[in-house]
Write an enzyme that holds these catalytic residues in place. Structure first.
Site, PDB file in Angstrom:
ATOM      1  N   SER A   1       8.028 -57.999  62.105  1.00  0.00           N
ATOM      2  CA  SER A   1       8.259 -57.053  61.005  1.00  0.00           C
ATOM      3  C   SER A   1       9.688 -56.543  61.094  1.00  0.00           C
ATOM      4  O   SER A   1      10.266 -56.495  62.193  1.00  0.00           O
ATOM      5  CB  SER A   1       7.278 -55.875  61.120  1.00  0.00           C
ATOM      6  OG  SER A   1       7.617 -54.837  60.218  1.00  0.00           O
TER       7      SER A   1
ATOM      8  N   TYR B   1       4.066 -49.430  66.698  1.00  0.00           N
ATOM      9  CA  TYR B   1       4.092 -50.661  65.902  1.00  0.00           C
ATOM     10  C   TYR B   1       5.473 -51.306  66.000  1.00  0.00           C
ATOM     11  O   TYR B   1       5.599 -52.512  66.242  1.00  0.00           O
ATOM     12  CB  TYR B   1       3.740 -50.352  64.449  1.00  0.00           C
ATOM     13  CG  TYR B   1       3.695 -51.569  63.553  1.00  0.00           C
ATOM     14  CD1 TYR B   1       2.596 -52.414  63.553  1.00  0.00           C
ATOM     15  CD2 TYR B   1       4.747 -51.863  62.694  1.00  0.00           C
ATOM     16  CE1 TYR B   1       2.543 -53.532  62.731  1.00  0.00           C
ATOM     17  CE2 TYR B   1       4.709 -52.974  61.861  1.00  0.00           C
ATOM     18  CZ  TYR B   1       3.607 -53.809  61.891  1.00  0.00           C
ATOM     19  OH  TYR B   1       3.560 -54.915  61.070  1.00  0.00           O
TER      20      TYR B   1
END
Length: 259
Positions: free
Chosen positions: A146, A156
């Protein structure tokens, strides 16, 4: 590997293959003529996806129902990847989850499971696929990371940063032996991912949202070219470049908010 795509007829295994970016990887790889092994938790949805791909593209679509947050599920996929009678030439590690609340509000078991899925599971599946690919001097591995890897956005971001660093090293180590390893780093993408988190998507400006088709198309092309990191679209290339020089408080992105 050269800049040419893997020959049609080879087998690709995709995790998280029934929705979003994973489903789009399965579709585009099937469209290229590859047989696919679809991995996800929902057996009924897997079967429906496989039947659709077989009908539309005339390829073989195998299903493997497995929960990759569970050791037994990971072991089942490792077993498929290491089966010498049925070699897997393309691996796409896409399965992932998001946590809506901030780190201190989450139960530590949630955080540990989140880290395990994004890092440990991806590492184990990459390791399982790699030896066969190296023995054949040919293979492609894509780990879906990401753009969060380049900005401070909680655990994350930390997990995805590990994936990016790992892929940069692995591509350097193995590309000369015929195996391309790429971290595909999409920005906000229209999938079920954020809906499952319960996130209010209106917080994020419309111009920041991408379509899965473009993310996958650019990611596959970059992997075929031997790039270690793929950042789809010019807008996100610019944003990640800016993130390297701007203060953290300016690049952390919009806050997550529940619906």
């Amino acid at each position: 590997m050269t800049s040419e795509a893997m020959p049609a007829g080879t087998t690709a295994l995709i995790t998280g293959a029934t929705a979003g970016i994973g489903a789009e990887f399965a579709r585009q790889l099937a469209e290229q003529g590859h047989s696919v092994v679809l991995v996800a938790r929902d057996a009924a949805r897997l079967k429906a996806t496989a039947e659709q791909l077989e009908r539309r593209y005339g390829v073989r679509a195998e299903v493997l129902a497995a929960d990759l947050a569970d050791d037994a599920g990971v072991a089942a996929v490792v077993g498929r990847l290491t089966d010498p009678a049925r070699p897997v030439e393309i691996l796409v590690n896409n399965a992932g989850i998001g946590l809506l609340r901030s780190f201190e509000e989450n139960d530590i078991a949630e955080e540990a499971g989140h880290l395990k899925l994004h890092v440990e599971t991806a590492m184990k599946l990459t390791h399982a696929a790699l030896r066969g690919m190296l023995s054949r001097h040919s293979g492609r591995i894509i780990n879906v990371a990401s753009v969060a890897a380049f900005v401070p956005r909680g655990s994350y971001s930390a997990a995805k940063s590990w994936l990016v660093s790992f892929c940069r090293w692995a591509n350097l180590a193995y590309a000369k032996q015929g195996v391309n390893v790429t971290a595909v780093c999409p920005g906000f993408t229209h999938t079920e991912f954020h809906d499952r988190m319960g996130m209010d998507k209106t917080v994020t400006p419309r111009w920041m949202w991408l379509q899965a088709e473009r993310v996958v198309r650019e990611g596959l092309a970059d992997n075929a070219r031997g790039k270690a990191v793929s950042i789809p679209t010019k807008r996100y290339k610019v944003l990640t470049a800016a993130a390297r020089i701007l203060p953290d408080r300016l690049v952390a992105g919009p806050p997550r908010r529940a619906k």
